[in-house]
Design a protein around this motif. Structure first.
Motif, PDB file in Angstrom:
ATOM      1  N   ASP A   1       5.827  21.439 -55.989  1.00 48.30           N
ATOM      2  CA  ASP A   1       6.331  20.680 -57.144  1.00 48.30           C
ATOM      3  C   ASP A   1       7.827  20.422 -57.017  1.00 48.30           C
ATOM      4  OD1 ASP A   1       3.811  20.690 -58.415  1.00 48.30           O
ATOM      5  OD2 ASP A   1       4.209  22.655 -59.297  1.00 48.30           O
ATOM      6  N   LYS A   2       8.563  21.453 -56.612  1.00 49.41           N
ATOM      7  CA  LYS A   2      10.013  21.324 -56.495  1.00 49.41           C
ATOM      8  C   LYS A   2      10.384  20.284 -55.439  1.00 49.41           C
ATOM      9  CE  LYS A   2      12.736  24.958 -56.546  1.00 49.41           C
ATOM     10  NZ  LYS A   2      13.448  26.201 -56.123  1.00 49.41           N
ATOM     11  N   PHE A   3       9.766  20.378 -54.249  1.00 47.99           N
ATOM     12  CA  PHE A   3      10.089  19.431 -53.179  1.00 47.99           C
ATOM     13  C   PHE A   3       9.718  18.000 -53.574  1.00 47.99           C
ATOM     14  CE2 PHE A   3      10.387  23.218 -50.533  1.00 47.99           C
ATOM     15  CZ  PHE A   3      11.432  22.885 -49.673  1.00 47.99           C
ATOM     16  N   ARG A   4       8.615  17.858 -54.262  1.00 43.08           N
ATOM     17  CA  ARG A   4       8.192  16.520 -54.681  1.00 43.08           C
ATOM     18  C   ARG A   4       9.209  15.892 -55.618  1.00 43.08           C
ATOM     19  NH1 ARG A   4       3.433  14.724 -58.813  1.00 43.08           N
ATOM     20  NH2 ARG A   4       2.936  12.703 -57.912  1.00 43.08           N
ATOM     21  N   MET A   5       9.669  16.678 -56.589  1.00 42.99           N
ATOM     22  CA  MET A   5      10.614  16.136 -57.550  1.00 42.99           C
ATOM     23  C   MET A   5      12.005  15.935 -56.954  1.00 42.99           C
ATOM     24  SD  MET A   5       9.077  15.195 -60.064  1.00 42.99           S
ATOM     25  CE  MET A   5       7.322  15.296 -60.348  1.00 42.99           C
ATOM     26  N   LEU A   6      12.379  16.778 -55.995  1.00 41.81           N
ATOM     27  CA  LEU A   6      13.637  16.551 -55.295  1.00 41.81           C
ATOM     28  C   LEU A   6      13.603  15.205 -54.573  1.00 41.81           C
ATOM     29  CD1 LEU A   6      14.324  20.094 -53.776  1.00 41.81           C
ATOM     30  CD2 LEU A   6      15.739  18.936 -55.482  1.00 41.81           C
ATOM     31  N   ARG A   7      12.444  14.873 -54.002  1.00 41.51           N
ATOM     32  CA  ARG A   7      12.318  13.573 -53.320  1.00 41.51           C
ATOM     33  C   ARG A   7      12.350  12.438 -54.322  1.00 41.51           C
ATOM     34  NH1 ARG A   7       8.616   9.751 -52.109  1.00 41.51           N
ATOM     35  NH2 ARG A   7       6.871  10.865 -53.036  1.00 41.51           N
ATOM     36  N   MET A   8      11.617  12.587 -55.446  1.00 41.35           N
ATOM     37  CA  MET A   8      11.583  11.513 -56.436  1.00 41.35           C
ATOM     38  C   MET A   8      12.966  11.262 -57.036  1.00 41.35           C
ATOM     39  SD  MET A   8       8.610  10.280 -56.392  1.00 41.35           S
ATOM     40  CE  MET A   8       8.849   9.157 -57.760  1.00 41.35           C
ATOM     41  N   LEU A   9      13.779  12.303 -57.107  1.00 35.29           N
ATOM     42  CA  LEU A   9      15.131  12.166 -57.650  1.00 35.29           C
ATOM     43  C   LEU A   9      16.155  11.870 -56.559  1.00 35.29           C
ATOM     44  CD1 LEU A   9      14.950  15.071 -60.243  1.00 35.29           C
ATOM     45  CD2 LEU A   9      15.192  12.650 -60.777  1.00 35.29           C
ATOM     46  N   GLN A  10      15.665  11.582 -55.336  1.00 36.10           N
ATOM     47  CA  GLN A  10      16.502  11.182 -54.206  1.00 36.10           C
ATOM     48  C   GLN A  10      17.537  12.242 -53.831  1.00 36.10           C
ATOM     49  OE1 GLN A  10      18.070   7.225 -54.703  1.00 36.10           O
ATOM     50  NE2 GLN A  10      16.054   6.283 -54.742  1.00 36.10           N
ATOM     51  N   LEU A  11      17.192  13.504 -54.006  1.00 33.66           N
ATOM     52  CA  LEU A  11      18.089  14.606 -53.628  1.00 33.66           C
ATOM     53  C   LEU A  11      17.748  15.046 -52.203  1.00 33.66           C
ATOM     54  CD1 LEU A  11      17.994  16.518 -57.021  1.00 33.66           C
ATOM     55  CD2 LEU A  11      19.954  15.313 -56.074  1.00 33.66           C
ATOM     56  N   HIS A  12      17.975  14.154 -51.251  1.00 30.68           N
ATOM     57  CA  HIS A  12      17.504  14.349 -49.890  1.00 30.68           C
ATOM     58  C   HIS A  12      18.224  15.496 -49.181  1.00 30.68           C
ATOM     59  CE1 HIS A  12      15.620  10.601 -50.851  1.00 30.68           C
ATOM     60  NE2 HIS A  12      16.779   9.977 -50.929  1.00 30.68           N
ATOM     61  N   ASP A  13      19.533  15.619 -49.398  1.00 31.76           N
ATOM     62  CA  ASP A  13      20.256  16.730 -48.778  1.00 31.76           C
ATOM     63  C   ASP A  13      19.793  18.064 -49.330  1.00 31.76           C
ATOM     64  OD1 ASP A  13      21.281  16.032 -51.238  1.00 31.76           O
ATOM     65  OD2 ASP A  13      23.352  16.516 -50.739  1.00 31.76           O
ATOM     66  N   ARG A  14      19.410  18.085 -50.611  1.00 29.97           N
ATOM     67  CA  ARG A  14      18.916  19.327 -51.225  1.00 29.97           C
ATOM     68  C   ARG A  14      17.558  19.711 -50.650  1.00 29.97           C
ATOM     69  NH1 ARG A  14      20.314  23.173 -53.196  1.00 29.97           N
ATOM     70  NH2 ARG A  14      18.986  23.313 -55.023  1.00 29.97           N
ATOM     71  N   ILE A  15      16.738  18.714 -50.318  1.00 30.01           N
ATOM     72  CA  ILE A  15      15.432  19.011 -49.706  1.00 30.01           C
ATOM     73  C   ILE A  15      15.643  19.737 -48.387  1.00 30.01           C
ATOM     74  CG2 ILE A  15      13.412  17.960 -48.590  1.00 30.01           C
ATOM     75  CD1 ILE A  15      13.487  15.790 -50.729  1.00 30.01           C
ATOM     76  N   ILE A  16      16.587  19.242 -47.597  1.00 29.86           N
ATOM     77  CA  ILE A  16      16.835  19.855 -46.281  1.00 29.86           C
ATOM     78  C   ILE A  16      17.359  21.273 -46.437  1.00 29.86           C
ATOM     79  CG2 ILE A  16      18.245  19.670 -44.195  1.00 29.86           C
ATOM     80  CD1 ILE A  16      18.065  16.583 -44.571  1.00 29.86           C
ATOM     81  N   SER A  17      18.273  21.488 -47.395  1.00 29.47           N
ATOM     82  CA  SER A  17      18.801  22.844 -47.598  1.00 29.47           C
ATOM     83  C   SER A  17      17.748  23.765 -48.199  1.00 29.47           C
ATOM     84  CB  SER A  17      20.049  22.807 -48.477  1.00 29.47           C
ATOM     85  OG  SER A  17      19.746  22.295 -49.766  1.00 29.47           O
ATOM     86  N   GLU A  18      16.914  23.261 -49.107  1.00 31.96           N
ATOM     87  CA  GLU A  18      15.843  24.068 -49.685  1.00 31.96           C
ATOM     88  C   GLU A  18      14.822  24.448 -48.621  1.00 31.96           C
ATOM     89  OE1 GLU A  18      15.021  25.377 -52.670  1.00 31.96           O
ATOM     90  OE2 GLU A  18      16.920  24.783 -53.594  1.00 31.96           O
ATOM     91  N   TRP A  19      14.598  23.509 -47.687  1.00 33.93           N
ATOM     92  CA  TRP A  19      13.631  23.785 -46.615  1.00 33.93           C
ATOM     93  C   TRP A  19      14.085  24.967 -45.758  1.00 33.93           C
ATOM     94  CZ3 TRP A  19       9.081  23.693 -44.546  1.00 33.93           C
ATOM     95  CH2 TRP A  19       8.925  23.900 -43.189  1.00 33.93           C
ATOM     96  N   GLU A  20      15.368  25.065 -45.536  1.00 35.36           N
ATOM     97  CA  GLU A  20      15.880  26.154 -44.694  1.00 35.36           C
ATOM     98  C   GLU A  20      15.527  27.516 -45.278  1.00 35.36           C
ATOM     99  OE1 GLU A  20      20.020  25.343 -44.361  1.00 35.36           O
ATOM    100  OE2 GLU A  20      19.740  23.580 -43.069  1.00 35.36           O
ATOM    101  N   SER A  21      15.667  27.659 -46.593  1.00 40.76           N
ATOM    102  CA  SER A  21      15.311  28.939 -47.214  1.00 40.76           C
ATOM    103  C   SER A  21      13.811  29.092 -47.346  1.00 40.76           C
ATOM    104  CB  SER A  21      15.977  29.061 -48.589  1.00 40.76           C
ATOM    105  OG  SER A  21      15.579  27.999 -49.427  1.00 40.76           O
ATOM    106  N   HIS A  22      13.112  27.981 -47.630  1.00 35.72           N
ATOM    107  CA  HIS A  22      11.657  28.029 -47.773  1.00 35.72           C
ATOM    108  C   HIS A  22      10.988  28.395 -46.462  1.00 35.72           C
ATOM    109  CE1 HIS A  22       7.602  26.867 -49.020  1.00 35.72           C
ATOM    110  NE2 HIS A  22       7.521  26.170 -47.904  1.00 35.72           N
ATOM    111  N   SER A  23      11.466  27.841 -45.359  1.00 35.29           N
ATOM    112  CA  SER A  23      10.810  28.072 -44.058  1.00 35.29           C
ATOM    113  C   SER A  23      10.934  29.513 -43.601  1.00 35.29           C
ATOM    114  CB  SER A  23      11.409  27.136 -42.997  1.00 35.29           C
ATOM    115  OG  SER A  23      12.800  27.371 -42.854  1.00 35.29           O
ATOM    116  N   GLN A  24      11.948  30.211 -44.088  1.00 38.31           N
ATOM    117  CA  GLN A  24      12.097  31.620 -43.736  1.00 38.31           C
ATOM    118  C   GLN A  24      11.031  32.488 -44.390  1.00 38.31           C
ATOM    119  OE1 GLN A  24      16.115  32.612 -44.824  1.00 38.31           O
ATOM    120  NE2 GLN A  24      17.028  31.223 -43.316  1.00 38.31           N
TER     121      GLN A  24
END
Length: 806
Positions: free
Chosen positions: A530-553
């Motif tokens: 849900d979080k990643f989807r809404m980050l994309r819909m709100l065009q927070l692309h840099d935040r998606i990449i930074s969130e992915w770094e913590s999520h992937s761990q």
């Protein structure tokens, strides 16, 4: 009154139409005043004409004319506050109104009463602003426990602010009501002024209008003096509205002056009052509004009926079961469901409230069908995902539609479906929780969503000092530099906006799955997906990449859960938009090897991989890939519109590749094919469909330019430009069209026309590129160079012709 005929003086009507026609010379292309000081005299004269209208015998015409006259006189005064003639006309009008109404106190000062209310409004707004400043945004870098505490604090703060505004608002309306009763004399029966809308929901703002009705004691309709009773309260309402209009926060269109519509020709924008700061007023007289005691007084061809909202309790309750109003989009029954006591006899209000409660608790199939019908309509019209998706093509957004109604409408629906009669969204949520329909976590999330929606609306209104729901820019320089989402998050912070849309999207999905009234229990939670989807819909692309770094761990890198596939999709899209095409392509190839259940995701994976190959200059590989996957689209379980969208984009990418490979005729054929696909796409599925078609026309023109067919290229460029202007294309896209037109005319040695197009392009770019960047902007430099070439050639031409005359 509802059954009276509407008789008018045709000569006065003609004069009003002449004045409305005259006003047009002072309006810009959007129907807004260029110089409000000049239009003031027109409003003053129209106010005098409507005052003449009020001298006629017809009851409807008299009251409507007086309300319109009040609005017009105030409009004139606000535009020329030092004009003594305008102020005197308004003062004389108020005195005449009291005589016409048969008031007991003929020397009452309606302007002084309005001034007292203004002071109360000023104090309310000051306190609201101070309270809002104390509500802090929630940072992104807090722990889950800290986040919950901060969310609970925000809920409490917003509840308190909304309760304070509601109390202040009611006190103001009580004051006005008491003054009206003094002016008119003792009422002829007991009555209650009952508030509706956001006032009843404890969600009112310091700039909201006042939706209300007048309930009369039961049995009043059986008395001999009932006609006099109705007339008393009709004039009571006219005086009430005049006092509110004298606050000078009522925009002119809200009084629905027919002349403005009559003189507007097809394609023209009707007059819009952008000067008046819209604030506290009564609900408008437009056919879709009229949620005020006088109700709908005028019939129209499409809505040939009237409605009065001054009635005894039982007669008012009959509106709750009428279908005619719903079919005509008046929906007074829905508004009456939420109500609150403002002034008058408490017992009468309680009788009405009990009647509404009985209807809510009714097990009649027709009532339940109506509730479900309304819910399904709202789920379509206020779908959170579709509203967000549409913002990709818009430069402005309506906060009331996007942030407020996407939550509160559906919480209100849940209240009605569960026979909860408390109008407050917060109270409905508490009741749903107490009744075990939702759990504590869901109650918290829904309350937080309501708090965020109220905070957004309050902050925007307070900052604009007006009930202006639109945030954003009039025009975008570049569609890929859309500031809409940044503006949205400036109000309450990134985390709150992301969580808000994730919550309401979950809520709406639950409601879409409800089968009648048999399964109302539900719970919602927020997941990483849900979080990643809404980050994309709100065009927070840099935040998606930074969130992915913590999520992937926290996740296994080879996991193939469907949620994880969706998260990778959002990551890949963010990488593409951040121009990290190699990273994006690796993810699309990773997704190719997974079993994707969702066919929409399969289609998007194909489209975006082709796009990455193109941006990596792997044109032949992109063409081969597109040729292979196009046939696979036939097997995807998608709507026709979704398939047309995918076919259109893949074909367009193929055309881009052919252009890069200098296969111009092949590119033209594919651009034309892509345009045909886009034309068949539903606007809701692809909000950029018309802009995409406009881009196809431009690209065809570019290919024709390369082929040396300048006449045909000019036709395509003009077609593209017209399409961009019609569908709000970005300024940059329009500039590209002007540039192509200029180059085509330059090649034809038509330097005058070329110069005109290059100059238009240059001037447009200068408007949107900051001064400090203009010297380094490549497109501005190119445009300036083309202008210089045209000017030099024109000078040579002039010298040549001069030499022939020597």
């Amino acid at each position: 009154m509802a059954g009276s005929s509407h008789v008018v003086d045709s000569s006065l009507e003609q004069e009003l139409n002449k004045m409305a026609e005259k006003l047009k010379q002072f309006l810009d292309k959007n129907g807004k005043e260029k110089d409000p000081g000049k239009s003031a005299s027109i409003f003053h004269q129209m106010g005098l004409l409507y005052n003449k209208f009020s001298k006629q015998d017809d009851s409807i015409t008299k009251k409507l004319s007086l309300i319109r006259s009040a609005a017009l006189f105030n409009a004139a005064v606000t535009r020329q506050p030092g004009n003594e003639q305008f102020k005197q006309s308004l003062k004389d009008f108020c005195s005449d109104l009291l005589k016409t109404a048969g008031a007991k106190i003929l020397d009452a000062d309606l302007l002084k009463i309005a001034q007292e209310v203004k002071e109360m409004v000023k104090e309310m707004r000051k306190k609201t602003n101070e309270s809002l400043q104390q509500v802090n945004n929630i940072p992104c870098d807090v722990t889950i426990h800290e986040q919950k505490e901060l969310e609970a604090e925000k809920i409490t703060n917003i509840k308190t602010i909304q309760a304070q505004i509601t109390e202040n608002y009611k006190n103001m309306m009580k004051f006005v009501s008491n003054e009206c009763e003094k002016i008119m004399g003792n009422s002829l029966c007991k009555y209650s002024i009952t508030g509706m809308g956001s006032l009843a929901r404890y969600e009112i703002t310091p700039y909201s209008d006042f939706e209300h009705i007048i309930l009369l004691e039961e049995g009043a309709q059986e008395k001999d003096n009932y006609p006099e009773v109705l007339e008393y309260f009709r004039w009571f309402s006219v005086i009430f509205q005049t006092i509110i209009i004298n606050l000078q926060e009522t925009i002119i269109p809200s009084v629905a002056i027919p002349s403005f519509k009559h003189v507007t020709k097809p394609g023209e924008k009707e007059f819009f009052d952008a000067f008046t700061k819209r604030g506290i007023s009564f609900d408008g007289l437009m056919p879709h509004a009229c949620k005020l005691p006088l109700g709908r007084m005028e019939r129209t061809n499409k809505k040939p009926w009237t409605t009065e909202l001054i009635k005894p309790v039982n007669e008012m309750l009959t509106y709750l079961d009428k279908d005619e109003d719903l079919k005509n989009e008046y929906r007074i029954s829905d508004v009456l469901m939420n109500n609150c006591q403002v002034y008058g006899d408490e017992q009468i209000y309680q009788q009405f409230s009990e009647g509404v409660r009985n209807v809510l608790q009714s097990d009649q199939p027709s009532h339940h069908e109506r509730l479900m019908q309304q819910l399904n309509e709202d789920l379509t019209n206020f779908d959170a995902f579709n509203c967000l998706n549409a913002l990709f093509a818009d430069s402005k957004f309506n906060i009331k539609r996007l942030v407020y109604r996407t939550s509160t409408l559906f919480i209100s629906a849940l209240g009605r479906l569960n026979s909860i009669d408390d109008g407050s969204s917060f109270a409905i949520i508490d009741q749903l929780n107490n009744n075990n329909i939702i759990d504590d976590e869901t109650a918290h999330l829904l309350s937080y969503a309501v708090a965020v929606s109220c905070q957004v609306r309050l902050k925007v209104y307070m900052e604009k000092e007006s009930q202006d729901d639109y945030v954003g820019e009039e025009q975008l320089y570049d569609a890929f530099d859309n500031k809409v989402f940044a503006n949205l998050m400036d109000t309450v912070g990134e985390r709150s906006m992301v969580d808000y849309f994730a919550i309401v999207d979950n809520l709406q999905n639950v409601l879409k799955s409800i089968d009648g009234l048999s399964n109302l229990k539900f719970n919602i939670t927020l997941t990483p997906r849900d979080k990643f989807r809404m980050l994309r819909m709100l065009q927070l692309h840099d935040r998606i990449i930074s969130e992915w770094e913590s999520h992937s761990q926290e996740q296994s890198p080879n996991t193939s859960s469907q949620d994880e596939l969706w998260i990778r999709y959002h990551l890949a899209r963010a990488c593409s938009i951040m121009h990290k095409y190699k990273d994006s392509l690796l993810i699309w190839e990773w997704l190719e090897e997974r079993d994707i259940e969702h066919h929409w995701l399969k289609g998007r994976r194909m489209r975006n991989k082709a796009c990455c190959l193109y941006y990596l200059d792997r044109f032949q590989e992109a063409l081969q890939f597109i040729g292979r996957v196009k046939s696979e689209l036939l097997n995807l379980n998608l709507s026709d519109s979704e398939k047309y969208s995918l076919y259109g984009h893949l074909t367009y990418i193929s055309a881009l590749c052919q252009y890069k490979l200098k296969e111009y005729q092949l590119a033209i054929d594919q651009y034309m094919e892509a345009s045909e696909y886009f034309a068949r796409v539903d606007q809701r599925d692809e909000p950029w469909k018309e802009i995409s078609r406009a881009n196809c026309f431009y690209d065809i023109g570019l290919c024709l330019y390369e082929l040396g067919d300048y006449d045909a290229a000019i036709n395509e460029a003009e077609n593209s430009l017209q399409h961009h202007e019609q569908h709000n294309g970005s300024v940059n896209n329009r500039c590209e069209c002007y540039s192509l037109l200029g180059r085509c005319h330059l090649e034809r040695d038509d330097y005058d026309k070329a110069l005109k197009h290059f100059q238009t392009e240059f001037d447009l770019r200068l408007q949107f590129v900051p001064n400090e960047k203009q010297d380094s902007d490549e497109k501005i430099k190119f445009s300036r160079n083309n202008i210089q070439i045209c000017q030099e050639n024109l000078e040579l031409e002039m010298l040549y012709w001069m030499s022939l005359t020597i």
